[in-house]
Structure formats: C-alpha cells, structure tokens
Design a protein around this motif. Structure first.
Motif, PDB file in Angstrom:
ATOM      1  N   PRO A   1       0.782  -1.242   0.000  1.00 50.07           N
ATOM      2  CA  PRO A   1       0.000   0.000   0.000  1.00 50.07           C
ATOM      3  C   PRO A   1       0.815   1.294   0.000  1.00 50.07           C
TER       4      PRO A   1
ATOM      5  N   GLN B   1      -7.062   1.968  -7.257  1.00 46.53           N
ATOM      6  CA  GLN B   1      -7.608   2.497  -6.015  1.00 46.53           C
ATOM      7  C   GLN B   1      -8.365   3.795  -6.269  1.00 46.53           C
TER       8      GLN B   1
ATOM      9  N   THR C   1      -5.155  -5.061  -9.546  1.00 47.40           N
ATOM     10  CA  THR C   1      -5.314  -4.422  -8.244  1.00 47.40           C
ATOM     11  C   THR C   1      -5.623  -5.500  -7.210  1.00 47.40           C
TER      12      THR C   1
ATOM     13  N   ARG D   1      -7.294  -6.508  -3.763  1.00 43.15           N
ATOM     14  CA  ARG D   1      -8.356  -6.020  -2.873  1.00 43.15           C
ATOM     15  C   ARG D   1      -8.738  -7.075  -1.855  1.00 43.15           C
TER      16      ARG D   1
ATOM     17  N   THR E   1     -11.339  -3.006  -0.103  1.00 49.28           N
ATOM     18  CA  THR E   1     -10.183  -2.205   0.287  1.00 49.28           C
ATOM     19  C   THR E   1      -8.963  -2.617  -0.534  1.00 49.28           C
ATOM     20  N   VAL E   2      -8.295  -1.631  -1.124  1.00 49.30           N
ATOM     21  CA  VAL E   2      -7.113  -1.904  -1.937  1.00 49.30           C
ATOM     22  C   VAL E   2      -5.907  -2.078  -1.022  1.00 49.30           C
TER      23      VAL E   2
END
Length: 178
Positions: free
Chosen positions: A69, A102, A139, A141, A146-147
């Motif tokens: 993140p 995101q 991506t 998740r 939520t990324v």
C-alpha cells in the motif's frame, strides 16, 4: 535506578503536574496513528510465484512484482529467461494497477485503459515516474473492496497474456487476502 516513566511521575508529583496516559485518544478526537493493512511477505511471494508459474505453464517466462500500500515493491519473482526490462515493467504495471485502481475503482490496467483513464491524449500520465498504462497489472483487494496493493506481470508476448496470468493468480489466492 529509576526508569524514565518513574522519573517523570516523580517530577509530576513534585511540581503539581498531571501524568496523563493516552491523552488525545478520547473525547471524540481522532487518533494520530493509522493502521495500514498489507499482505505478509509469504502471501506476496506466493502470489508472484503463482503468476510466474501460470505463465510458465503456457510457455512464457515472466517477471511478477507485488507492490504494497505504500507503492513500494514487496516481492519480485523473475523467470529464468526474461528480458531485463521486464523487471521495471512488472513493477510499473503493479504500481499503476494499485494507485489508479484504487483511485478509480478498477481491477486491472486493461480496465483503466478501457475507461480512458490514461490522462490527456498527449500521454502526459505516462511520463509520471512508475506509471505505465499497459495491460498486465491487477489491483489487490480485500473482500470488502479495500485496496491493499498491486500485482504486475511482464514478459509474455503481449500485455493481455501477462494480465491473464496476474488475474488468474489473484483469483487463486484471493482467499488469502483477508
């Protein structure tokens, strides 16, 4: 010998000051610290290795990179015969899938491209360091959306093949993202 806390407590008692533990965390004030979730290194390694194996079964030697993140590389797995540029390209695909996925709610770099989120027609976003609008990024998740990072794959003959390996790896390990 007195500890720092004991010395501070003694100072407070002598000078009429109050020792308050946890000040600022109650009375409706927001905490000053945040918690960020990311994959542990073993899961990130498994995700990248799975993508490399999936592509290898199809005859493609690739590099797979996972970003956390913060947008930094967490894991890189490089196939045996990939070209040198696949290292930076896999990272940039992962970074783009993470950061723009995101921001715009997309799950792959192909979805970003299809939504024309690549920026102005002059390609200005492609000049931003680390950004690369080429298929091959997915991506990451959690189940709630939520990324938590991105996976990029590079080295197959075509970004759509890279992305298929990335998506298959994410699908196979999605249960480990909780």
């Amino acid at each position: 010998m007195l500890s720092h806390v004991s010395k501070f407590s003694r100072y407070c008692a002598l000078h009429g000051a109050a020792l308050v533990i946890g000040a600022g965390l109650s009375h409706g004030h927001a905490a000053s610290l945040i918690t960020t979730q990311k994959l542990d290194w073993e899961t990130a390694e498994k995700l990248a290795a799975t993508a490399v194996r999936i592509c290898a079964r199809q005859g493609y030697s690739v590099t797979a990179a996972v970003v956390d993140p913060s947008g930094h590389e967490q894991v890189v797995i490089k196939g045996d015969t990939v070209p040198l540029q696949s290292l930076s390209v896999s990272y940039r695909k992962a970074y783009t899938a993470f950061s723009y996925g995101q921001a715009f709610g997309k799950n792959t770099t192909s979805e970003l491209i299809a939504a024309k989120l690549t920026g102005p027609s002059n390609g200005a976003l492609n000049t931003v360091p680390e950004v690369l609008f080429i298929p091959g990024g997915a991506t990451l998740r959690k189940a709630d959306g939520t990324v938590i990072g991105g996976l990029g794959v590079s080295g197959a003959p075509g970004g759509e093949k890279d992305e298929a390996c990335a998506v298959e790896s994410v699908t196979a390990l999605k249960g480990d993202f909780q």
